[in-house]
Design an enzyme around this catalytic site. Structure first.
Site, mmCIF file in Angstrom:
data_model
loop_
_atom_site.group_PDB
_atom_site.id
_atom_site.type_symbol
_atom_site.label_atom_id
_atom_site.label_comp_id
_atom_site.label_asym_id
_atom_site.label_seq_id
_atom_site.Cartn_x
_atom_site.Cartn_y
_atom_site.Cartn_z
ATOM 1 N N ARG A 37 0.818 -1.217 0.000
ATOM 2 C CA ARG A 37 0.000 0.000 0.000
ATOM 3 C C ARG A 37 0.850 1.264 0.000
ATOM 4 O O ARG A 37 0.332 2.365 -0.205
ATOM 5 C CB ARG A 37 -0.920 0.018 1.223
ATOM 6 N N TRP A 85 2.982 5.957 2.216
ATOM 7 C CA TRP A 85 3.117 6.531 0.874
ATOM 8 C C TRP A 85 2.974 8.033 1.088
ATOM 9 O O TRP A 85 1.892 8.515 1.420
ATOM 10 C CB TRP A 85 2.013 6.001 -0.046
ATOM 11 N N ASN A 111 -3.669 7.366 7.691
ATOM 12 C CA ASN A 111 -3.723 7.223 6.244
ATOM 13 C C ASN A 111 -4.684 8.292 5.732
ATOM 14 O O ASN A 111 -5.742 8.489 6.328
ATOM 15 C CB ASN A 111 -4.249 5.823 5.883
ATOM 16 N N GLY A 112 -4.302 8.990 4.672
ATOM 17 C CA GLY A 112 -5.214 9.996 4.110
ATOM 18 C C GLY A 112 -4.621 11.391 4.248
ATOM 19 O O GLY A 112 -3.427 11.559 4.467
ATOM 20 N N GLU A 494 -3.475 -2.059 -21.818
ATOM 21 C CA GLU A 494 -3.041 -2.724 -20.592
ATOM 22 C C GLU A 494 -1.585 -3.184 -20.711
ATOM 23 O O GLU A 494 -0.800 -3.048 -19.764
ATOM 24 C CB GLU A 494 -3.984 -3.907 -20.289
ATOM 25 N N LYS A 498 1.436 -1.897 -18.167
ATOM 26 C CA LYS A 498 2.300 -2.790 -17.380
ATOM 27 C C LYS A 498 3.766 -2.399 -17.563
ATOM 28 O O LYS A 498 4.521 -2.341 -16.602
ATOM 29 C CB LYS A 498 2.119 -4.266 -17.798
ATOM 30 N N GLU A 501 4.602 0.964 -15.803
ATOM 31 C CA GLU A 501 4.619 1.062 -14.345
ATOM 32 C C GLU A 501 5.708 0.238 -13.687
ATOM 33 O O GLU A 501 6.197 0.631 -12.632
ATOM 34 C CB GLU A 501 3.239 0.801 -13.727
ATOM 35 N N HIS A 517 -3.532 7.646 -38.477
ATOM 36 C CA HIS A 517 -3.970 9.008 -38.137
ATOM 37 C C HIS A 517 -2.937 9.713 -37.263
ATOM 38 O O HIS A 517 -3.243 10.735 -36.657
ATOM 39 C CB HIS A 517 -5.333 8.955 -37.439
#
Ligand code: M6R
Length: 625
Positions: A37, A85, A111-112, A494, A498, A501, A517
């Site tokens: 997390r 984080w 958290n937050g 997707e 991958k 990241e 185009h």
């Protein structure tokens, strides 16, 4: 973002007595499990010998463990922990949690974001409090300490300060003057309670205590919980009692371990056949009809739906894009897919006949949660498709359909994507069955195709050596492009995500028809281009159009990596490399074609020496907007 753990036990439940662990063991194990997390810094606080003691360190949980090994903490039955984080204040020892105030008596993890922290800080400074960190958390802790001085009770103090706090937060506090409890509060930020015998737990999600109990309780928003060794008491911020919702944790603790694989991502790629199989399991009656018992929305309402909006972020949004092709095809209901963070700011047209499908692995993505609320306020019914029990999005939706992928620990989502596609397909088939768009035997034919997918995914994984070799040979590439049409387009997106990241490599996914185009200008000699080729047995001229696209990029010097069905010989003349996948109808193909792209990214990141599971700057669960 940020992982939080709390543990309290009766003294006789610890150490030499009936259990072989102390609070520190439980909290550290929880932090290891919740590290996905956020992993900027970590810390713990325990109560022992009449005082609070703590350690905190910038860096991963392993760094904290080194610190504790050098400066051990006393045995304890009360502890809290945090893995961060960073939002307010960079990742440093001083900004790490816990924040310990009130002369060392009160420890808080958070958290937050407390949005009005500046105003609160000014008020508290005027009252004579000092601050040492740059964080909003220290402000929250100091406000709590000040309230404790007035209330002389941590629960009442927590209720009082939460009424002042603005923003989204989970807070856990312990106080040396009330060492029989942990007091926690939440608003729009995750927290679940774990129930033990003579011990209780708190965690950002059930992984935080999955080794110790399978019984958990969800708490609502704007609530405070006081846990002691024997009891939990939930109230709102005014002190009115509230009921939590109990549930049995279905995840297996072993499922959250690497199981001999080099990374969680690698393991989770291998989990995919089971994730699809388990998501299909138990959703049919004896006649093989889809039942979806969890969808408690009146059938008459579902029959009257005139628009579906899928809201999600990141990989989940790409699963939504795949689902759109299937749902529109099967149900003939106009279906939009919208990034959750764009949805509510553009004044979307939502009516009581709109069905909103919220896709989220974590069930905690703040952008998706806010979009769910917005949709419900506009009168829409919301079905959440989530993977995590006890999380906010299914709790706030009208109905929840769980994917059964098991815990997904790697930040890069893999098995959740395949499980989300499977669950959205079940929902689409269910609506088609209910509304009479498909005959029962047509539905059953698709279900039988779905049931064959786990084995076919297995076959794709078995071919990983070829993909791994390709990834290694391309480790010096500076950019990779991905092309697909129809359901191959979101697969291309997707595949690119991958690579971005975890391998920190420039990658773009395009609808193959868009190539001429603009994007074709990017193609030069040696440019790797993945092309997802639809089944030659599929619809119209889709296949031949994509084969033409391969020729177009190849003619301009691209190295083409072509994902094509077994037996599709038409691609061979234009492909530098063909990665074979088993034959499957077009709509099933994303469940297969995505897998080599996941393996490619995973091996590329490993080859470059990056941390595959915990890529820089990211966190698994994005609980801030
Ligand atoms: O938990 P959610 O499914 O709501 O998460 C949504 C995105 O944040 C997530 O899919 C993210 O894009 C992943 N890191 C992609 O691998």
């Amino acid at each position: 973002m940020c992982g939080i753990v709390g543990y309290i036990a009766k003294p006789e439940n610890s150490g030499e007595a009936s259990r072989e662990y102390f609070a520190l063991d439980v909290v550290l194990e929880g932090l290891r499990r919740l590290e996905y997390r956020g992993y900027d810094s970590a810390g713990v606080a325990v109560y022992a010998d009449g005082a609070i003691d703590w350690r905190k360190k910038a860096g991963k949980v392993a760094k904290l463990e080194e610190e504790i090994a050098q400066r051990p903490l006393a045995d304890s039955v009360l502890g809290i922990g945090h893995t961060r984080w960073a939002t307010h204040g960079g990742p440093s020892d001083i900004n790490s949690h816990p924040h310990v105030v009130a002369g060392g008596k009160l420890a808080v993890v958070h958290n937050g974001i407390i949005e009005n922290f500046a105003e609160l800080k000014t008020e508290l400074t005027e009252l004579g409090y000092n601050f040492v960190s740059e964080t909003d958390t220290e402000v929250a802790a100091t406000a709590l300490a000040h309230a404790f001085e007035q209330e002389r009770d941590l629960t009442r103090a927590m209720r009082k300060v939460c009424q002042r706090f603005e923003g989204a937060f989970t807070l856990l506090g312990i106080h040396a003057d009330q060492p029989d409890r942990i007091v926690a509060a939440r608003r729009d930020s995750p927290l679940v309670i774990g129930l033990g015998e003579g011990e209780n737990f708190l965690g950002s999600d059930v992984s935080g205590f999955i080794d110790y109990t399978k019984q958990a309780v969800e708490m609502g928003n704007d609530q405070v919980v006081t846990i002691t060794a024997d009891d939990i008491a939930i109230t709102d911020y005014e002190g009115n009692p509230a009921e939590g919702k109990s549930f049995h944790i279905e995840w297996d603790a072993a499922a959250a371990k690497k199981d001999g694989f080099g990374s969680f991502m690698e393991k989770e790629i291998h989990d995919q056949p089971a994730a699809v199989r388990d998501t299909l399991f138990g959703r049919f009656d004896e006649q093989g009809r889809l039942t979806l018992d969890e969808v408690h929305i009146e059938e008459s309402l579902l029959k009257s739906v005139d628009k579906i909006i899928v809201i999600a972020c990141g990989t989940a949004a790409y699963a939504g894009h795949v689902a759109r092709y299937a749902i529109e095809h099967w149900c003939r209901i106009p279906t939009e897919v919208e990034l959750a963070h764009e949805f509510r700011y553009r004044d979307p047209i939502v009516t009581p006949r709109t069905l909103v499908v919220a896709l989220s692995q974590s069930g905690e993505t703040m952008d998706t949660l806010m979009a769910v609320r917005h949709a419900r306020e506009q009168g829409a019914k919301v079905i959440a498709i989530c993977n995590t029990q006890g999380s906010s999005i299914p709790r706030e939706a009208d109905a929840a359909l769980y994917t059964h992928a098991g815990p997904e620990i790697a930040v890069a989502s893999t098995k959740a994507f395949l499980a989300q596609i499977t669950a959205t397909y079940l929902l689409g088939l269910y609506l088609a069955q209910l509304r009479g768009n498909m005959f029962t035997d047509e539905v059953q034919m698709v279900i039988s195709e779905l049931r064959q997918m786990p084995e076919k995914i297995e076959a794709v994984i078995d071919n990983k050596a070829q993909v791994a070799e390709l990834a290694k040979s391309m480790q010096d590439a500076t950019s990779v492009l991905f092309l697909g049409r129809h359901v191959g387009f979101p697969v291309a997106l997707e595949g690119a995500l991958k690579l971005k990241e975890i391998a920190y490599l420039h990658a773009e996914g395009f609808a193959a028809g868009e190539l001429k185009h603009g994007p074709i200008a990017l193609v030069e000699e040696g440019q790797p281009v993945f092309v997802i080729v639809p089944s030659p047995r599929g619809r119209d001229s889709l296949h031949s159009k994509v084969v033409s696209n391969i020729q177009e990029v190849r003619a301009r010097g691209a190295i083409t990596l072509v994902i094509a069905e077994e037996g599709d010989t038409a691609v061979e003349d234009y492909a530098n490399h063909v990665i074979r996948i088993p034959q499957a109808p077009t709509l099933m193909q994303p469940l297969l074609a995505t897998v080599p792209l996941q393996i490619f990214a995973c091996v590329m990141a490993e080859t470059k020496g990056y941390d595959v599971d915990q890529p820089r700057n990211l966190a698994k669960s994005v609980t801030v907007e």
